[in-house]
Design an enzyme around this catalytic site. Sequence first.
Site, PDB file in Angstrom:
ATOM      1  N   GLY A  78       6.387   7.673 122.221  1.00  0.00           N
ATOM      2  CA  GLY A  78       5.265   7.412 123.110  1.00  0.00           C
ATOM      3  C   GLY A  78       5.559   7.824 124.540  1.00  0.00           C
ATOM      4  O   GLY A  78       6.664   7.618 125.038  1.00  0.00           O
ATOM      5  N   ARG A  83       6.261  12.558 117.650  1.00  0.00           N
ATOM      6  CA  ARG A  83       7.020  11.781 116.674  1.00  0.00           C
ATOM      7  C   ARG A  83       7.238  12.702 115.481  1.00  0.00           C
ATOM      8  O   ARG A  83       6.296  13.313 114.991  1.00  0.00           O
ATOM      9  CB  ARG A  83       6.265  10.512 116.280  1.00  0.00           C
ATOM     10  CG  ARG A  83       6.181   9.491 117.405  1.00  0.00           C
ATOM     11  CD  ARG A  83       5.548   8.199 116.937  1.00  0.00           C
ATOM     12  NE  ARG A  83       5.631   7.159 117.956  1.00  0.00           N
ATOM     13  CZ  ARG A  83       4.727   6.950 118.899  1.00  0.00           C
ATOM     14  NH1 ARG A  83       3.642   7.723 118.938  1.00  0.00           N
ATOM     15  NH2 ARG A  83       4.878   6.003 119.787  1.00  0.00           N
ATOM     16  N   GLY A 131      12.601   5.660 123.243  1.00  0.00           N
ATOM     17  CA  GLY A 131      12.959   4.309 122.827  1.00  0.00           C
ATOM     18  C   GLY A 131      14.150   4.309 121.893  1.00  0.00           C
ATOM     19  O   GLY A 131      14.808   5.338 121.689  1.00  0.00           O
ATOM     20  N   ASP A 132      14.420   3.158 121.276  1.00  0.00           N
ATOM     21  CA  ASP A 132      15.605   3.047 120.435  1.00  0.00           C
ATOM     22  C   ASP A 132      15.554   3.967 119.225  1.00  0.00           C
ATOM     23  O   ASP A 132      16.582   4.458 118.758  1.00  0.00           O
ATOM     24  CB  ASP A 132      15.844   1.594 120.011  1.00  0.00           C
ATOM     25  CG  ASP A 132      14.618   0.959 119.374  1.00  0.00           C
ATOM     26  OD1 ASP A 132      13.574   1.628 119.273  1.00  0.00           O
ATOM     27  OD2 ASP A 132      14.712  -0.211 118.982  1.00  0.00           O
ATOM     28  N   SER A 144      14.320   6.983 119.148  1.00  0.00           N
ATOM     29  CA  SER A 144      14.727   8.304 119.635  1.00  0.00           C
ATOM     30  C   SER A 144      16.236   8.371 119.830  1.00  0.00           C
ATOM     31  O   SER A 144      16.872   9.393 119.524  1.00  0.00           O
ATOM     32  CB  SER A 144      14.023   8.603 120.965  1.00  0.00           C
ATOM     33  OG  SER A 144      12.617   8.592 120.814  1.00  0.00           O
ATOM     34  N   THR A 204       9.867   3.548 127.704  1.00  0.00           N
ATOM     35  CA  THR A 204       8.873   2.976 126.806  1.00  0.00           C
ATOM     36  C   THR A 204       8.201   1.801 127.493  1.00  0.00           C
ATOM     37  O   THR A 204       8.885   0.930 128.045  1.00  0.00           O
ATOM     38  CB  THR A 204       9.503   2.506 125.483  1.00  0.00           C
ATOM     39  OG1 THR A 204       8.570   1.673 124.782  1.00  0.00           O
ATOM     40  CG2 THR A 204      10.784   1.725 125.712  1.00  0.00           C
ATOM     41  N   ASP A 222       6.855  -0.555 126.065  1.00  0.00           N
ATOM     42  CA  ASP A 222       7.131  -1.755 125.278  1.00  0.00           C
ATOM     43  C   ASP A 222       8.290  -2.555 125.877  1.00  0.00           C
ATOM     44  O   ASP A 222       8.365  -3.776 125.695  1.00  0.00           O
ATOM     45  CB  ASP A 222       7.467  -1.395 123.836  1.00  0.00           C
ATOM     46  CG  ASP A 222       6.350  -0.625 123.159  1.00  0.00           C
ATOM     47  OD1 ASP A 222       5.187  -0.768 123.582  1.00  0.00           O
ATOM     48  OD2 ASP A 222       6.633   0.129 122.212  1.00  0.00           O
ATOM     49  N   ASP A 257      11.350  -2.871 124.971  1.00  0.00           N
ATOM     50  CA  ASP A 257      11.903  -3.672 123.881  1.00  0.00           C
ATOM     51  C   ASP A 257      13.299  -3.248 123.456  1.00  0.00           C
ATOM     52  O   ASP A 257      13.704  -3.445 122.307  1.00  0.00           O
ATOM     53  CB  ASP A 257      10.964  -3.610 122.667  1.00  0.00           C
ATOM     54  CG  ASP A 257      10.722  -2.182 122.183  1.00  0.00           C
ATOM     55  OD1 ASP A 257      11.170  -1.222 122.852  1.00  0.00           O
ATOM     56  OD2 ASP A 257      10.071  -2.030 121.132  1.00  0.00           O
ATOM     57  N   ARG A 317     -17.656 -16.678 131.410  1.00  0.00           N
ATOM     58  CA  ARG A 317     -17.247 -16.274 130.069  1.00  0.00           C
ATOM     59  C   ARG A 317     -15.734 -16.387 129.893  1.00  0.00           C
ATOM     60  O   ARG A 317     -14.981 -16.480 130.862  1.00  0.00           O
ATOM     61  CB  ARG A 317     -17.665 -14.826 129.793  1.00  0.00           C
ATOM     62  CG  ARG A 317     -19.153 -14.622 129.591  1.00  0.00           C
ATOM     63  CD  ARG A 317     -19.460 -13.152 129.473  1.00  0.00           C
ATOM     64  NE  ARG A 317     -20.876 -12.911 129.193  1.00  0.00           N
ATOM     65  CZ  ARG A 317     -21.481 -11.742 129.340  1.00  0.00           C
ATOM     66  NH1 ARG A 317     -20.784 -10.695 129.764  1.00  0.00           N
ATOM     67  NH2 ARG A 317     -22.756 -11.609 129.061  1.00  0.00           N
ATOM     68  N   ARG A 323       3.585  -3.172 120.819  1.00  0.00           N
ATOM     69  CA  ARG A 323       4.003  -3.283 119.408  1.00  0.00           C
ATOM     70  C   ARG A 323       4.372  -4.733 119.093  1.00  0.00           C
ATOM     71  O   ARG A 323       3.579  -5.630 119.294  1.00  0.00           O
ATOM     72  CB  ARG A 323       5.144  -2.311 119.100  1.00  0.00           C
ATOM     73  CG  ARG A 323       4.782  -0.856 119.220  1.00  0.00           C
ATOM     74  CD  ARG A 323       5.881   0.030 118.679  1.00  0.00           C
ATOM     75  NE  ARG A 323       7.155  -0.181 119.339  1.00  0.00           N
ATOM     76  CZ  ARG A 323       8.282   0.431 119.001  1.00  0.00           C
ATOM     77  NH1 ARG A 323       8.287   1.288 117.983  1.00  0.00           N
ATOM     78  NH2 ARG A 323       9.397   0.191 119.649  1.00  0.00           N
TER      79      ARG A 323
END
Length: 335
Positions: free
Chosen positions: A25, A86, A116-117, A119, A140, A142, A144, A177, A186
Site C-alpha cells: 500500500g 502487490r 510493511g512487514d 515487503s 504503512t 497501518d 502495525d 446526529r 486492517r
Amino acid sequence: MNNVKLIIKIIQGEIMNIAILTSGGDSSGMNNAIKKFVEYSYEKGYTPYFIYRGLEGLIDGKIKKATYKDVSGIIYRGGTIIKSSRSKRWYDKNYRKTAYENLKKHNIDALIILGGDGSFRALKVFYNEFKIPFMGIPATIDNDIALNEYSIGVDTALNIIREAVDDIRDTASSFSRAFVIETMGRECGYLALVSAIANGAEMCLIPEVEFNLKNLKKRYLKEIKEGRDYFIAIVAEGLKISAKIKEWFDSEIGFESRLTVLGHIQRGGAPTVIERLRASEFIVNALDNIEKTPNKIVTYYDDKFVLRDLEEIENSTYRLDEKLLKLAYPLMGKE
C-alpha cells in the site's frame, strides 16, 4: 553479489549502485523518502536507481538510473512516483530468479525497500537465495510493525482523519446526529485509537480491546439527559462492524445516525511537516548503514532510530501504547 564482494567493491573505491522500490500500500511521505534517497546517494558517492511498480516491476525489469530531475518538485505530492504493487508472482522462485537477473543486468549492489512487514519478508527471502543486501524502511499507514512506533504515512493519515472528523462534527452538531466514522488500518486499531483521542470522540472501537456496548449505552443515555445532542464514534475497519454500530445508535440510543467510511483518502494527500522530516531521516539512516550493517530494518522507537533484524521484529508482538489505551478505555465502555 554477497556481502564479501560488496565490501571488496567498497574498499576498491568502486561506485556502489543502490536501487529503491516501494511495495504494498502507498502512503504519503514515500515521495519525500525517494527524493532524499536520490540526493543523499549522490552526496555519498553512490549511484541511485529506481525500481518501478515494486516487486512486480523488479520481476519485469522496470529499472532505471535516477537523476535529480526525476525527483524535482515531488516534495509535496502524496503517493509514490515510482509506483507500487502487490505481487503474487514473487512467491514463485522462478520469478525471483528473474528479478535477480534483472538486478545483475544493471549491476545493482543493494536494495532499499519502503513498505510493511510483508515487503520486508519478501526481501529477506530474496537475500537468503541470492545474497543481495537490503535495508527496510517502514512505510504503512497501518503502523502495525512490531518494535516500531512510527511508519512513513502515519502522521499524514492522522491529519486527514482529523480534518474529516472536524467537518463531520459540523453536520453532526447541526442535525443532532450520531456519526460512525470508519478508519483504515486492517487488523490494527492504531489510527482509530489515536484519532478518537485527538478528536474528542465519544466512542472508539478497535480489534485489540474488548468493548462493552451495554456500558456505553448507559453512559450515553445519561449524557443525553444532561444535554448531549450528537455523537462521534470512530471504529476501526478490522472489526467489520461499522454498519452494525450505526444501527445500534438508531435502535438503542435513539439517535438518527450516519456511517462514513473514510477509505483510501487516508493514504493520499500532501505529507505533513513531520512526515517529510521523518522520511528523510529514515533514508539517511538506511544509506549510512547499508555498507557496514546491511539486511536490517530501520525502526523508530523511543524517539530514536534503531536498526533491527527482521527476525527480531517477527518474533515480537505488536502492541498499542498502553498509555493511549488507558485514555481511550472510557470510549470503549471499559470501567
